[in-house]
Design an enzyme around this catalytic site. Structure first.
Site, PDB file in Angstrom:
ATOM      1  N   LYS A  38     -19.953  -6.759  11.229  1.00 32.41           N
ATOM      2  CA  LYS A  38     -19.073  -6.860  12.400  1.00 32.41           C
ATOM      3  C   LYS A  38     -19.544  -5.931  13.528  1.00 32.41           C
ATOM      4  CE  LYS A  38     -15.422  -3.483  11.452  1.00 32.41           C
ATOM      5  NZ  LYS A  38     -15.772  -2.543  12.508  1.00 32.41           N
ATOM      6  N   GLU A  96     -18.561   3.942   2.077  1.00 28.76           N
ATOM      7  CA  GLU A  96     -17.675   3.612   0.959  1.00 28.76           C
ATOM      8  C   GLU A  96     -18.410   3.929  -0.337  1.00 28.76           C
ATOM      9  OE1 GLU A  96     -16.013  -0.346   1.263  1.00 28.76           O
ATOM     10  OE2 GLU A  96     -15.434   0.046   3.327  1.00 28.76           O
ATOM     11  N   CYS A 100     -18.694  -3.092   7.698  1.00 28.09           N
ATOM     12  CA  CYS A 100     -19.148  -2.481   8.965  1.00 28.09           C
ATOM     13  C   CYS A 100     -20.363  -3.153   9.597  1.00 28.09           C
ATOM     14  CB  CYS A 100     -19.412  -1.001   8.745  1.00 28.09           C
ATOM     15  SG  CYS A 100     -17.897  -0.087   8.423  1.00 28.09           S
ATOM     16  N   GLU A 118     -16.120   7.403  12.822  1.00 29.43           N
ATOM     17  CA  GLU A 118     -16.256   7.778  11.416  1.00 29.43           C
ATOM     18  C   GLU A 118     -17.582   7.263  10.862  1.00 29.43           C
ATOM     19  OE1 GLU A 118     -14.268   9.694   9.352  1.00 29.43           O
ATOM     20  OE2 GLU A 118     -16.135   9.393   8.248  1.00 29.43           O
ATOM     21  N   GLY A 144     -33.990  -6.375  -0.638  1.00 28.34           N
ATOM     22  CA  GLY A 144     -33.063  -7.092  -1.516  1.00 28.34           C
ATOM     23  C   GLY A 144     -32.402  -8.255  -0.806  1.00 28.34           C
ATOM     24  N   LYS A 153       0.844  -1.208   0.000  1.00 27.23           N
ATOM     25  CA  LYS A 153       0.000   0.000   0.000  1.00 27.23           C
ATOM     26  C   LYS A 153       0.872   1.249   0.000  1.00 27.23           C
ATOM     27  CE  LYS A 153      -4.341  -1.088   1.953  1.00 27.23           C
ATOM     28  NZ  LYS A 153      -5.261  -1.222   3.054  1.00 27.23           N
TER      29      LYS A 153
HETATM   30  P1  NAD Z   1      -9.083  -1.178   6.241  1.00 24.13           P
HETATM   31  O1  NAD Z   1      -8.895  -2.622   6.532  1.00 24.13           O
HETATM   32  O2  NAD Z   1      -9.469  -0.744   4.878  1.00 24.13           O
HETATM   33  O3  NAD Z   1      -7.770  -0.370   6.644  1.00 24.13           O
HETATM   34  C1  NAD Z   1      -7.052  -0.567   7.821  1.00 24.13           C
HETATM   35  C2  NAD Z   1      -5.577  -0.335   7.494  1.00 24.13           C
HETATM   36  O4  NAD Z   1      -4.850  -0.328   8.708  1.00 24.13           O
HETATM   37  C3  NAD Z   1      -4.958  -1.404   6.629  1.00 24.13           C
HETATM   38  O5  NAD Z   1      -4.358  -0.797   5.502  1.00 24.13           O
HETATM   39  C4  NAD Z   1      -3.915  -2.082   7.540  1.00 24.13           C
HETATM   40  O6  NAD Z   1      -2.776  -2.526   6.825  1.00 24.13           O
HETATM   41  C5  NAD Z   1      -3.584  -0.952   8.482  1.00 24.13           C
HETATM   42  N1  NAD Z   1      -3.062  -1.374   9.785  1.00 24.13           N
HETATM   43  C6  NAD Z   1      -3.541  -2.315  10.620  1.00 24.13           C
HETATM   44  N2  NAD Z   1      -2.829  -2.363  11.752  1.00 24.13           N
HETATM   45  C7  NAD Z   1      -1.853  -1.415  11.637  1.00 24.13           C
HETATM   46  C8  NAD Z   1      -0.821  -0.957  12.479  1.00 24.13           C
HETATM   47  N3  NAD Z   1      -0.651  -1.482  13.698  1.00 24.13           N
HETATM   48  N4  NAD Z   1       0.004   0.012  12.023  1.00 24.13           N
HETATM   49  C9  NAD Z   1      -0.174   0.547  10.808  1.00 24.13           C
HETATM   50  N5  NAD Z   1      -1.169   0.174   9.962  1.00 24.13           N
HETATM   51  C10 NAD Z   1      -1.993  -0.795  10.373  1.00 24.13           C
HETATM   52  O7  NAD Z   1     -10.150  -0.689   7.312  1.00 24.13           O
HETATM   53  P2  NAD Z   1     -11.214   0.496   7.126  1.00 24.13           P
HETATM   54  O8  NAD Z   1     -12.363   0.013   6.329  1.00 24.13           O
HETATM   55  O9  NAD Z   1     -10.510   1.735   6.724  1.00 24.13           O
HETATM   56  O10 NAD Z   1     -11.736   0.645   8.635  1.00 24.13           O
HETATM   57  C11 NAD Z   1     -10.923   1.204   9.638  1.00 24.13           C
HETATM   58  C12 NAD Z   1     -11.782   1.405  10.876  1.00 24.13           C
HETATM   59  O11 NAD Z   1     -12.811   2.359  10.581  1.00 24.13           O
HETATM   60  C13 NAD Z   1     -12.499   0.161  11.353  1.00 24.13           C
HETATM   61  O12 NAD Z   1     -12.586   0.180  12.746  1.00 24.13           O
HETATM   62  C14 NAD Z   1     -13.887   0.298  10.747  1.00 24.13           C
HETATM   63  O13 NAD Z   1     -14.870  -0.379  11.482  1.00 24.13           O
HETATM   64  C15 NAD Z   1     -14.094   1.792  10.814  1.00 24.13           C
HETATM   65  N6  NAD Z   1     -15.016   2.330   9.796  1.00 24.13           N
HETATM   66  C16 NAD Z   1     -14.985   1.857   8.524  1.00 24.13           C
HETATM   67  C17 NAD Z   1     -15.852   2.394   7.572  1.00 24.13           C
HETATM   68  C18 NAD Z   1     -15.849   1.882   6.161  1.00 24.13           C
HETATM   69  O14 NAD Z   1     -16.792   2.180   5.438  1.00 24.13           O
HETATM   70  N7  NAD Z   1     -14.850   1.147   5.723  1.00 24.13           N
HETATM   71  C19 NAD Z   1     -16.725   3.427   7.924  1.00 24.13           C
HETATM   72  C20 NAD Z   1     -16.712   3.901   9.232  1.00 24.13           C
HETATM   73  C21 NAD Z   1     -15.853   3.343  10.168  1.00 24.13           C
END
Ligand code: NAD
Length: 452
Positions: free
Chosen positions: A284, A158, A281, A154, A274, A35
């Site tokens: 989990k 997406e 999200c 947040e 649907g 990444k």
């Molecule tokens: P993601 O899996 O897309 O990204 C997480 C990133 O963190 C990955 O790139 C991973 O390599 C990195 N990572 C993990 N441990 C690490 C560490 N110790 N040091 C450095 N990098 C590290 O996850 P996401 O979808 O972005 O979600 C992140 C958080 O936000 C989650 O808790 C999720 O529930 C929350 N969230 C997600 C969304 C969504 O739509 N995706 C919306 C609101 C909240």
């Protein structure tokens, strides 16, 4: 402000790029070196509208690296945005959050003040846990630094991530520290007051109201996130339950949803019947909420019912195919769409994964297409015998049925006559009630939706 973001996934990268656009100095950290390599070339590792454009427009304001130490040391604000997937027992796995907190603490400098912001979705009490982890490391290093912790959940969707970041409904800040709240207020000031010039591809929506900063304590901020997601999931499950009954009594759930959604107390959004919800999200977060209830011996029967209804929707797809085709063994089933929703390449917990596994278990041959999520789907479905195509007409060739899984706009504009000609049996199951039934019937399809 100097801002370091740990985790450059859907949330961290979007937030980082948006903050860079607002002229904060941002460093994005991720332990995934692939990444970081892509990001250094200003290429987005995820499909999200406008992200790559802004990455290329903000070279002075955001950089990426994998080493957290220096990035944490010189930051004013450090945002934790790492993943919190579900553990086997349903609880949220916060090990990456704790790992990030430890790594941050090893970088902090003596006698400097920092605000650490938890943006990941975490169970109640996690902010306090982050504080404990950081203080323990600082003690072991024999140094002191002033560290304030804030929860800043947040809410971005997406596919709309940048738009939701620049034009949010609200920003939630939960902290015991007045100072941390003020730091967040300052960091988000251009968004709270909408003083920035919108990116050219993302104009400010008409009639957009300034978003309130909801300030509260950390436990309430953490709960706001879970309660919001569980409610949205519940809304979809509710309309799906009504949809099941609509089919039995001869009503059309799309009409019913319109009829009830016009009541402002109910609202029209998230009332699309649907094949159910998925994604990174809702599954989990609802399971984490249930696990939290269990910890307190408190039953959360509404959340549980919403999950059960959601699982049933996937079985309904199989039942509909069986009603039409009788036997699934040896049948060829085409799948249109793999992403859990349109405009993203994310397939985490997409309902299609379960549907494909059920089809293969019953001996069907599965052919699939998605405009952007093929590569991600191939990774999570490795080991299953599936044929992947980058053209929907090739998927349709020789099919006994097609199932529309993801409501990509692209599918609305297919040449349905051509699609039908390719198929052995022109049965189209519209898993999202997305296509126009009369148009499909006129094109010669046997069309079926969900709940109508
Ligand atoms: P993601 O899996 O897309 O990204 C997480 C990133 O963190 C990955 O790139 C991973 O390599 C990195 N990572 C993990 N441990 C690490 C560490 N110790 N040091 C450095 N990098 C590290 O996850 P996401 O979808 O972005 O979600 C992140 C958080 O936000 C989650 O808790 C999720 O529930 C929350 N969230 C997600 C969304 C969504 O739509 N995706 C919306 C609101 C909240």
């Amino acid at each position: 402000m100097n801002i370091t973001i740990i985790g450059c996934g859907y949330v961290g990268l979007t937030t980082g790029v948006a903050l860079a656009y607002l002229k904060h100095n941002v460093i994005g950290i991720d332990k995934d070196l692939n990444k970081i390599m892509l990001l250094k070339q200003r290429k987005s590792p995820i499909h999200e509208r406008g992200l790559e454009i802004l990455l290329q427009e903000t070279p002075k304001w955001i950089e990426f690296q994998s080493d957290i130490n220096q990035a944490a040391a010189d930051a004013d604000v450090i945002i934790i945005a790492v993943g919190t997937p579900a553990k086997k027992n349903g609880e949220a796995d916060t090990s990456s959050v704790e790992e990030a907190a430890r790594d941050i603490a090893f970088g902090l400098k003596e006698n400097r003040s920092y605000t650490v912001v938890v943006k990941s979705t975490v169970p109640i009490g996690s902010n306090r846990r982050v504080e404990t982890v950081i203080n323990r490391v600082l003690n072991s290093r024999g140094i002191s630094a002033e560290v304030s912790i804030a929860s800043n959940p947040e809410f971005l969707r997406e596919g709309m991530a940048l738009s939701d970041t620049f034009y949010p409904d609200r920003i939630v800040a939960g902290s015991e520290s007045e100072k941390a709240i003020e730091v967040l207020r300052k960091m988000y000031q251009p968004i709270l007051e909408q003083t920035f010039n919108p990116p050219s591809f993302l104009p400010r929506p008409e009639h957009y109201n300034l978003p309130p900063l909801v300030t509260t304590n950390p436990a309430s901020a953490e709960m706001i996130k879970y309660a919001a997601n569980a409610f949205l999931a519940l809304k979809i499950s509710y309309i799906n339950e009504i949809g099941g009954l609509c089919e039995k009594v001869g009503a059309d759930v799309t009409e019913v949803a319109r009829g009830i959604g016009l009541d402002p107390r109910i609202g029209a959004r998230f009332l699309n019947a649907g094949i159910g919800w998925g994604g990174s999200c809702f599954p989990k977060d609802t399971s984490a909420l249930l696990a939290l209830g269990t910890e307190y011996n408190y039953s959360m029967s509404i959340v549980e019912a919403s999950r059960n209804v959601n699982l049933r929707q996937r079985q309904i797809v199989l039942e509909k195919l069986q009603t039409q085709l009788k036997v699934l063994r040896g049948r060829t089933i085409g799948i249109l769409g793999l992403a859990f929703k349109p405009d993203t390449d994310d397939v985490r917990e997409s309902p299609v994964l379960e549907i494909i596994k059920l089809l293969i278990e019953r001996g069907a041959n599965v052919r699939v297409h998605d405009p952007v999520a093929l590569a991600n789907a191939q990774k999570v479905l490795a080991g299953f015998e599936i044929d992947y195509f980058d053209d929907p007409y090739t998927v349709a060739a020789g099919c006994d049925a097609l199932i529309l899984i993801t409501e990509w706009d692209y599918y609305r504009n297919l040449d349905f006559i051509k699609l039908k000609t390719e198929m052995k049996i022109p049965f189209l199951l519209d898993g999202r009630n997305f296509l126009n039934p009369s148009e499909l019937k006129n094109a010669g399809f046997i069309y079926e939706g969900i709940g109508r």
